[in-house]
Scaffold this motif. Structure first.
Motif, short mmCIF file in Angstrom:
data_model
loop_
_atom_site.label_atom_id
_atom_site.label_comp_id
_atom_site.label_asym_id
_atom_site.label_seq_id
_atom_site.Cartn_x
_atom_site.Cartn_y
_atom_site.Cartn_z
N ARG A 62 2.58 8.37 1.69
CA ARG A 62 1.46 9.17 1.17
C ARG A 62 1.72 10.67 1.33
O ARG A 62 1.40 11.46 0.45
CB ARG A 62 0.18 8.76 1.91
CG ARG A 62 -1.05 9.45 1.41
CD ARG A 62 -2.29 8.61 1.65
NE ARG A 62 -2.93 8.89 2.92
CZ ARG A 62 -3.97 8.21 3.40
NH1 ARG A 62 -4.47 7.20 2.73
NH2 ARG A 62 -4.50 8.53 4.55
N TYR A 104 0.86 -1.19 0.00
CA TYR A 104 0.00 0.00 0.00
C TYR A 104 0.91 1.25 0.00
O TYR A 104 0.66 2.20 -0.73
CB TYR A 104 -0.89 -0.05 1.24
CG TYR A 104 -1.90 1.07 1.39
CD1 TYR A 104 -2.67 1.51 0.32
CD2 TYR A 104 -2.12 1.66 2.64
CE1 TYR A 104 -3.61 2.51 0.49
CE2 TYR A 104 -3.07 2.67 2.82
CZ TYR A 104 -3.81 3.08 1.73
OH TYR A 104 -4.75 4.09 1.89
N SER A 119 -9.84 2.67 0.83
CA SER A 119 -8.50 3.25 0.74
C SER A 119 -7.75 2.75 -0.49
O SER A 119 -7.65 1.54 -0.72
CB SER A 119 -7.68 2.87 1.98
OG SER A 119 -8.38 3.24 3.14
N ASN A 167 -0.40 4.21 13.50
CA ASN A 167 -1.22 3.10 13.03
C ASN A 167 -0.93 2.68 11.59
O ASN A 167 -1.38 1.64 11.15
CB ASN A 167 -2.72 3.41 13.21
CG ASN A 167 -3.22 4.47 12.25
OD1 ASN A 167 -2.44 5.30 11.80
ND2 ASN A 167 -4.48 4.46 11.94
N MET A 195 1.51 6.01 5.62
CA MET A 195 1.23 7.42 5.89
C MET A 195 2.48 8.29 5.63
O MET A 195 2.37 9.49 5.43
CB MET A 195 0.72 7.64 7.31
CG MET A 195 -0.65 7.03 7.57
SD MET A 195 -1.92 7.47 6.36
CE MET A 195 -1.97 6.01 5.32
N PHE A 254 -8.28 10.80 -0.40
CA PHE A 254 -8.54 10.38 0.97
C PHE A 254 -8.67 11.60 1.86
O PHE A 254 -7.77 12.44 1.94
CB PHE A 254 -7.38 9.51 1.45
CG PHE A 254 -7.62 8.81 2.77
CD1 PHE A 254 -7.90 7.45 2.81
CD2 PHE A 254 -7.58 9.51 3.96
CE1 PHE A 254 -8.14 6.81 4.02
CE2 PHE A 254 -7.82 8.88 5.17
CZ PHE A 254 -8.10 7.51 5.19
N ARG A 311 -10.00 -4.90 10.20
CA ARG A 311 -8.68 -4.69 9.58
C ARG A 311 -7.80 -3.94 10.58
O ARG A 311 -8.25 -3.01 11.25
CB ARG A 311 -8.90 -3.84 8.31
CG ARG A 311 -7.67 -3.35 7.63
CD ARG A 311 -8.03 -2.81 6.24
NE ARG A 311 -8.61 -1.49 6.26
CZ ARG A 311 -7.97 -0.36 5.98
NH1 ARG A 311 -6.68 -0.40 5.68
NH2 ARG A 311 -8.58 0.79 5.98
N THR A 351 -7.84 1.84 12.41
CA THR A 351 -7.65 2.84 11.36
C THR A 351 -8.78 3.86 11.49
O THR A 351 -9.85 3.55 12.01
CB THR A 351 -7.66 2.26 9.92
OG1 THR A 351 -9.01 2.15 9.48
CG2 THR A 351 -6.95 0.93 9.80
N CYS A 352 -8.51 5.05 10.98
CA CYS A 352 -9.49 6.13 11.11
C CYS A 352 -10.70 5.91 10.21
O CYS A 352 -11.71 6.60 10.35
CB CYS A 352 -8.83 7.46 10.82
SG CYS A 352 -7.91 7.43 9.29
N VAL A 353 -10.63 4.95 9.27
CA VAL A 353 -11.78 4.68 8.40
C VAL A 353 -12.49 3.37 8.79
O VAL A 353 -13.37 2.91 8.06
CB VAL A 353 -11.38 4.65 6.90
CG1 VAL A 353 -11.08 6.05 6.40
CG2 VAL A 353 -10.19 3.73 6.65
O1 LIG Z 1 -5.82 5.45 9.53
C1 LIG Z 1 -5.33 6.04 8.60
C2 LIG Z 1 -5.50 5.75 7.15
C3 LIG Z 1 -5.61 4.34 6.83
C4 LIG Z 1 -5.90 4.11 5.35
O2 LIG Z 1 -5.30 4.77 4.48
O3 LIG Z 1 -6.74 3.27 5.08
#
Ligand SMILES: O=CCCC(=O)O
Length: 503
Positions: A174, A120, A467, A166, A171, A473, A295, A300-302
């Motif tokens: 990205r 990812y 994601s 996390n 991150m 995002f 997951r 995760t924030c989503v």
């Molecule tokens: O928690 C942060 C983002 C996780 C994601 O990109 O799916």
């Protein structure tokens, strides 16, 4: 000699990726005070190693170094930046297994999942690479006659990035990947719980051949983080602060950055609704919920946080979900290739899940599976199994439940019954944190109606995972500002300059 102070069942192919130092101006440094902080293994809370604890002064130095590097890096031709980003991505791919092992070690993420995380992470670099050469402006005929207007896009300067525990690889790629692809230089402060992935990414960045000072990593303890954040917000050489983390911290940083009108990218908390309508394919919805809710052990924030199931199908859905949960989530050592469900990252996370579980039970929710393990069950101090509750119809108001007000960030799913589409939308929108939402239905009119009505930045229709590098995002309201990835990923890290020509 390895820096790791405990035995792990993994042999690194390239142990030099493991380091405890920060990376500033192409040098590996211990910081001005030589102080360190402990990084713990979430699987057993044992010490992994002690990492350099840098100060505000060290951060100021890193920002100055990044600024100096920017003065030349900003002139790097797009084609050359493209090859550098490609090289970084290729080198990460070549070290995929070691990098995944570092992620498993410091985050407690099952190794097989960590491999997916590395992929990812590189997907962002590959995506950014394709955008670099088309990062252009426009030609605009001026309304006032003999003028012509063109716009160009220029990099902003030093970008400060504060990255979360996390997702310690993706991150970073990205944020940092986008900023650097657009011609900026970066000072990154990784989360104190997971500095080792950032350090390893710095090592691989160095090998890709970028000029010194383009990417800098400043490691710090939790105690020192506020000081470093303050320097990043106040230093005038920083032009953009990119943060992923909690809403309260994001709001504070955004306020501080506003004082010098810095650009910000804020990826903050979510509280995702997941709605199963009465006409949904229940198998698909259960699979989607397992992906969305469990997951990364729900961290995760989503991740789905408020789960609504139509009252006419909640009994059947519970059965399907329970059966699939039992079959699809494999608990065990995070180093075992079969394991796909691991511990939480710390005791703080365990405490929150416990609080949300007790709150839901005290309001009438019935525990169907999981729960807080007893210490003698021996699964490690931060382990909570997939936990499922059902709220019977007519019990305490769902709006009052703790998970309705704040994201659980753990493997706790409470099924809540609902009656009408309007009711589901109203409850879903009753949050300040509109990041992601998911729903399952077969009705195409409802698909559009509900997708348009949900007040979030990202909607999953009949999918539990949205994601992807090519998807913008980000959220609305207090879940943040700006988008990462997607079609405008590099534009976020540029300034538009308009140039007017007289003919
Ligand atoms: O928690 C942060 C983002 C996780 C994601 O990109 O799916």
């Amino acid at each position: 000699m390895s820096i790791i102070q405990k035995d792990i069942p993994y042999e690194f192919k390239d142990a030099s990726l493991l380091d405890t130092r920060s990376f500033i101006g192409g040098e590996w440094v211990n910081g001005s005070t030589n102080k360190t902080f402990a990084v713990l293994d979430p699987e057993d809370d044992e010490l992994i190693c002690n990492v350099a604890d840098l100060t505000r002064e060290d951060t100021k130095h890193a920002i100055e170094v990044a600024h100096k590097a920017f003065l030349t890096y900003r002139k790097t031709p797009p084609r050359e930046r493209r090859w550098l980003i490609r090289k970084w991505s290729d080198i990460i791919k070549a070290n995929r297994e070691d990098l995944a092992a570092i992620c498993t070690l410091e985050l407690g993420k099952p190794y097989t999942e960590s491999l997916v995380t590395v992929d990812y992470g590189t997907s962002f670099l590959d995506w950014f690479e394709t955008r670099i050469e088309s990062l252009g402006g426009e030609t605009i005929p001026a309304a006032r006659g003999n003028n012509r207007i063109v716009t160009i896009r220029q990099p902003q300067g030093v970008v400060a990035a504060i990255t979360p525990w996390n997702s310690p690889i993706a991150m970073i790629t990205r944020k940092i990947g986008a900023a650097i692809a657009a011609g900026n230089t970066v000072v990154c402060k990784p989360a104190p719980e997971t500095p080792l992935c950032a350090i390893a990414l710095g090592k691989l960045f160095e090998r890709a051949g970028f000029p010194k000072g383009v990417f800098n990593v400043v490691t710090s303890s939790a105690e020192g983080s506020a000081d470093i954040g303050a320097e990043m917000c106040e230093n005038v050489l920083v032009k953009h602060l990119s943060f992923t983390g909690s809403t309260p911290v994001g709001k504070f940083l955004n306020g501080e950055c506003a004082k010098s009108m810095k650009r910000t990218s804020m990826e903050l908390g979510g509280n995702a609704p997941f709605i199963v309508f009465e006409d949904a394919d229940l198998d698909g919805a259960a699979e989607g919920l397992i992906t969305s809710k469990f997951r990364s052990s729900g961290q995760t924030c989503v991740c789905a946080n408020r789960i609504l199931v139509h009252q006419s199908v909640i009994g059947r859905f519970k059965g399907v979900l329970q059966e699939k949960l039992g079959k699809s989530l494999i608990l065990g050592s995070v180093w075992d290739r079969k394991t796909n469900f691991g511990p939480l990252y710390s005791s703080k996370a365990v405490e929150k899940v416990k609080r949300h579980l007790e709150d839901a039970q005290s309001r009438g929710a019935e525990l169907i599976m999981g729960g807080i393990p007893k210490s003698e069950e021996g699964k490690g101090p931060n382990f909570i199994p997939p936990t499922l509750l059902v709220q019977p119809k007519g019990s305490a108001s769902r709006e009052e439940m703790a998970f309705s007000k704040e994201e659980t960030f753990g493997p706790l799913a409470t099924l809540l019954p609902f009656g009408t589409e309007e009711e589901a939308i109203e409850y879903s929108n009753n949050t300040e944190a509109g990041l992601a939402a998911y729903f399952y239905t077969q009705d195409m009119s409802r698909v559009w109606r509900v997708a348009e009505a949900l007040e979030v930045g990202m909607v999953g229709v009949r999918v539990g995972l949205v994601s992807a590098c090519e998807m913008p995002f980000g959220g609305v309201g207090e879940s943040g500002a700006g988008r990462e990835g997607g079609g405008s990923c590099l534009e976020e890290y540029t300034e538009v300059k308009a140039i007017t020509f007289g003919l």
